[in-house]
Motif scaffolding. Sequence first.
Motif: not given
Length: 251
Positions: A188-191, A194-195, A221-230
């Motif tokens: 759910d967090t990843v989804n 992405l949203q 957006r970069n912050n979210l991308l960094d979080t997503l990469s973990s």
Amino acid sequence: MVRATFAGFSTALSALQANQKRLDIVGQNLSNMNTAGYTRQQLETSSLNYTKPIAHYMNGSEIAVGFGVHMDKVSQIRDPYLDAQYRTQMKKAGYAESMQTSLDVLSRPFDESNIDGIRTAIDDIQAVLTDMQDLDKFHDTVFESDLRSRMNELTNLLNDAARQIESAEKSEFSKLDGKGTSENGAVDTVNQILQQIGDLNRQIKQNQILGQQSLELQDERNNLLDTLSSYIPIEVSYFKDSDHDGVKLGA
């Protein structure tokens, strides 16, 4: 060709305005040095010169001299290569952290450093069996009862360890789907991330069409991308067409 009377003043004014803007950006960078996700900004400039169509009708022997400096845009000082390297390390760190947490949970049933566990129970059984090698003690009910008691202790320890392993397994699955907890699972967090990235893409694109830089939105957006990469391995590419604006994804 005779220059305009105030051309020199206009050149100086453009320099003052550009340098004032640079000072504003430096102040913005300093004030946000501890802001999470903030990217340093810079002013991009270009020389004002004869770029108008009227220049084609000027005397070719004239030496073209510019009219000062033009402030093109404010951009971020960010290296895509370093971003990719950072997100690769975030993926490794996230995997290592998750693995370490899981192993810590699994180590509790078999931790022999702090408590008398399974190894001690096996040693006790071996000691009783060694004593029972004596033919006089082989059929002794006392030793048989002691052996049965030791075996029960080992069985109880193994059953308890099995229950803890099953509990650890359920806990790992709950981290993925969030069932049985008050928090969202990793899926759910990843989804959600992405949203949010899709929404930011559309907002940034719309602002840029209207002439707004939206640098803070890009930081978010970069912050979210960094979080997503973990959570998952990602590769980031930037496109400027309608096929990548996230509208179909959000529909």
